[in-house]
Design a protein around this motif. Structure first.
Motif, PDB file in Angstrom:
ATOM      1  N   ILE A 251       0.726  -1.341   0.115  1.00 46.02           N
ATOM      2  CA  ILE A 251       0.069  -0.017   0.173  1.00 46.02           C
ATOM      3  C   ILE A 251       0.808   1.169   0.057  1.00 46.02           C
ATOM      4  O   ILE A 251       0.408   2.348  -0.368  1.00 46.02           O
ATOM      5  N   GLY A 252       1.921   1.160   0.357  1.00 48.32           N
ATOM      6  CA  GLY A 252       2.730   2.321   0.567  1.00 48.32           C
ATOM      7  C   GLY A 252       3.140   2.758  -0.871  1.00 48.32           C
ATOM      8  O   GLY A 252       3.690   4.146  -0.933  1.00 48.32           O
ATOM      9  N   HIS A 253       3.035   1.920  -1.993  1.00 43.69           N
ATOM     10  CA  HIS A 253       3.380   2.716  -3.334  1.00 43.69           C
ATOM     11  C   HIS A 253       2.081   2.757  -4.124  1.00 43.69           C
ATOM     12  O   HIS A 253       2.081   2.720  -5.232  1.00 43.69           O
ATOM     13  N   VAL A 254       1.168   3.099  -3.451  1.00 40.71           N
ATOM     14  CA  VAL A 254      -0.210   3.384  -4.002  1.00 40.71           C
ATOM     15  C   VAL A 254      -0.062   4.944  -4.397  1.00 40.71           C
ATOM     16  O   VAL A 254       0.290   5.625  -3.407  1.00 40.71           O
ATOM     17  N   ARG A 262       8.533  12.904  -4.107  1.00 40.34           N
ATOM     18  CA  ARG A 262       9.466  11.828  -4.600  1.00 40.34           C
ATOM     19  C   ARG A 262       9.231  10.707  -3.509  1.00 40.34           C
ATOM     20  O   ARG A 262       9.695  10.875  -2.491  1.00 40.34           O
ATOM     21  N   CYS A 263       9.256   9.436  -4.011  1.00 36.65           N
ATOM     22  CA  CYS A 263       9.092   8.312  -3.323  1.00 36.65           C
ATOM     23  C   CYS A 263      10.415   7.507  -3.389  1.00 36.65           C
ATOM     24  O   CYS A 263      10.950   7.602  -4.500  1.00 36.65           O
ATOM     25  N   SER A 264      10.995   6.760  -2.497  1.00 40.99           N
ATOM     26  CA  SER A 264      12.274   5.854  -2.703  1.00 40.99           C
ATOM     27  C   SER A 264      12.276   4.762  -3.947  1.00 40.99           C
ATOM     28  O   SER A 264      13.347   4.280  -4.568  1.00 40.99           O
ATOM     29  N   CYS A 265      10.858   4.582  -4.230  1.00 38.27           N
ATOM     30  CA  CYS A 265      10.658   3.405  -5.283  1.00 38.27           C
ATOM     31  C   CYS A 265      10.732   4.154  -6.622  1.00 38.27           C
ATOM     32  O   CYS A 265      10.780   3.406  -7.673  1.00 38.27           O
ATOM     33  N   GLY A 266      11.129   5.446  -6.787  1.00 35.21           N
ATOM     34  CA  GLY A 266      11.178   6.021  -8.236  1.00 35.21           C
ATOM     35  C   GLY A 266      10.034   6.771  -8.525  1.00 35.21           C
ATOM     36  O   GLY A 266      10.126   7.834  -9.428  1.00 35.21           O
ATOM     37  N   GLN A 267       8.956   6.444  -7.977  1.00 32.31           N
ATOM     38  CA  GLN A 267       7.675   7.171  -8.483  1.00 32.31           C
ATOM     39  C   GLN A 267       7.477   8.557  -7.538  1.00 32.31           C
ATOM     40  O   GLN A 267       8.224   8.897  -6.631  1.00 32.31           O
ATOM     41  N   HIS A 268       6.537   9.449  -7.930  1.00 33.15           N
ATOM     42  CA  HIS A 268       6.135  10.604  -7.213  1.00 33.15           C
ATOM     43  C   HIS A 268       4.688  10.359  -6.927  1.00 33.15           C
ATOM     44  O   HIS A 268       3.859  10.043  -7.590  1.00 33.15           O
ATOM     45  N   GLY A 269       4.716  10.769  -5.547  1.00 31.78           N
ATOM     46  CA  GLY A 269       3.199  10.816  -4.955  1.00 31.78           C
ATOM     47  C   GLY A 269       2.603   9.667  -4.234  1.00 31.78           C
ATOM     48  O   GLY A 269       1.647   9.227  -4.064  1.00 31.78           O
ATOM     49  N   CYS A 270       3.738   8.655  -3.878  1.00 32.31           N
ATOM     50  CA  CYS A 270       3.259   7.707  -3.366  1.00 32.31           C
ATOM     51  C   CYS A 270       2.864   7.617  -1.907  1.00 32.31           C
ATOM     52  O   CYS A 270       3.279   8.633  -1.141  1.00 32.31           O
ATOM     53  N   LEU A 271       1.846   6.953  -1.301  1.00 32.55           N
ATOM     54  CA  LEU A 271       1.221   7.159   0.347  1.00 32.55           C
ATOM     55  C   LEU A 271       2.454   7.104   0.937  1.00 32.55           C
ATOM     56  O   LEU A 271       2.501   7.996   2.145  1.00 32.55           O
TER      57      LEU A 271
HETATM   58 ZN   LIG Z   1       6.649   4.486  -3.972  1.00 33.41          ZN
END
Ligand SMILES: [Zn+2]
Length: 417
Positions: A251-254, A262-271
């Motif tokens: 759910i962290g990367h929703v 910026r999220c550590s997974c590379g996307q922007h705007g993750c929970l």
């Molecule tokens: Zn993420």
């Protein structure tokens, strides 16, 4: 290998009689652990095994020191049935949490009591660095116990997910480096010489809550888990739901904010870029407060530090709609929220989420809360990990390789010291 046709049909798992036997032993052990002291008839009813099979297994388990006779139950006429209970000194499991910056180790006996606990900060979290640490930490924890040291029945290992996702940066502050193509079950199994159960931290924590914690009476629940990132454990009909690749519940990367932080997974705007301990420590770092650990977080919260207060508000605003979404998706009895967030901080966060948005969870006859607190503290995931080898008896996975790893008969397990 024949597929298991439906949950609970234990006798059809695998074609290997040795594996079946070993599996049935664990099922019986788990039934006694949950219901004990209990007689053979009742074990047979709950384990879906014949009374003859149960009699044989119980006899073996008593011989192996895992079960003890707990007298006879006075009921009706005739010779009352012998009751059996688990022998807390008969065996234990280890729970290991591999986190980005520490390794936590617990030894828990089959009665559910924590016998030893250790936490070691680590600088590097790649397999080459972590594997020797795991082995040494288990040995040091065992050395803390007064002899005779109960036999090690299995080791549950948890680490943050997701596992093996193409294109998702797996090297980040909230995940571990170098584990992408590493066969963790085989690698850890080799150095420990014990059956290994690997799980993501949120699912393991849900298992822990179900066996020993806030979700003891819940069969259907979701656990929002604060590690460094944010995870979700999903329990359906008393079994953890893992998905096809063990990655259910990320759910962290929703996405919650288009073009957001910026999220550590590379996307922007993750929970997770908002509602996580990592997000909080980043905000603190931006305000000049670096390297905050658990006690430091507790202190800042007690001091009502403005950065912490602002984070609570923001995290609650992003998290509350997700609670309602989970309720709409899974119709759980409750949502449990816990993990490595200090209790006071968690309390304020859940308060800030009230009133929760409308969902199917709002029922006229509802008596229990929609959102309840689970275990908190740094050892939550390790506690869940220690519960994994026991819960596994009830929820075997069908993956042949992993099953073969786990289903070694207990009496052959020795700890390579
Ligand atoms: Zn993420």
């Amino acid at each position: 290998m024949p597929r298991k046709s439906k949950a609970g049909a234990q006798s059809t798992i695998g074609s290997n009689p040795e594996r079946n036997r070993s599996h049935n032993r664990r099922v019986v052990l788990d039934v006694v652990r949950q219901l004990g002291p209990v007689g053979r008839m009742e074990i047979s009813r709950h384990a879906h095994l014949s009374t003859q099979a149960v009699s044989n297994i119980v006899e073996e388990l008593v011989e192996d020191g895992l079960l003890i006779k707990a007298g006879r139950l006075r009921a009706g006429r005739g010779l009352p049935p012998i009751q059996f209970a688990v022998n807390p000194n008969g065996g234990m499991t280890a729970g290991i949490e591999i986190a980005a910056d520490h390794v936590s180790t617990l030894l828990v006996d089959i009665g559910g009591r924590v016998r030893a606990q250790r936490t070691l900060p680590i600088q590097r979290n790649d397999p080459g660095a972590v594997l020797p640490v795991i082995r040494a930490e288990i040995e040091l924890a065992q050395a803390q116990l007064k002899p005779p040291v109960p036999q090690l029945l299995g080791v549950g290992v948890v680490m943050p997910g997701p596992f093996n996702v193409e294109g998702m940066t797996s090297v980040g502050p909230t995940t571990l480096s170098g584990w992408l193509d590493f066969d963790a079950v085989a690698g850890i199994g080799r150095i420990l010489d014990a059956p290994i159960t690997l799980e993501n931290d949120a699912t393991a924590a849900a298992v822990g809550e179900r066996l020993h914690g806030a979700a003891k009476d819940l069969k259907n629940f979701c656990l929002i888990f604060f590690g460094q990132g944010l995870g979700l454990g999903i329990m359906i009909d008393g079994r953890p739901y893992r998905g096809a690749n063990g990655n259910a519940g990320e759910i962290g990367h929703v996405l919650v904010e288009k073009g957001g932080r910026r999220c550590s997974c590379g996307q922007h705007g993750c929970l997770e870029a908002y509602a996580s301990i990592h997000a909080l420590t980043e905000r603190l770092a931006a305000a000049g407060i670096h390297g905050v650990d658990y006690p430091g977080l507790e202190q800042l919260h007690r001091d009502r530090h403005p950065v912490v207060e602002a984070w609570i508000k923001e995290a609650a605003a992003y998290l509350a709609p997700q609670i309602a979404m989970l309720e709409n998706l899974f119709d759980p009895e409750a949502i449990v929220i816990g993990g490595a967030l200090p209790p006071g901080l968690l309390e304020n966060l859940t308060q800030a989420m009230q009133p929760l948005p409308l969902s199917v969870a709002r029922r006229r006859n509802r008596s229990e809360a929609r959102l309840i607190h689970g275990r908190t503290g740094r050892l939550t995931a390790a506690l869940g990990a220690a519960a994994l080898p026991l819960l596994d008896a009830m929820t075997p996975r069908l993956d042949t390789a992993q099953a073969a790893q786990r289903e070694q008969p207990n009496e052959e397990i020795t700890f390579a010291g």
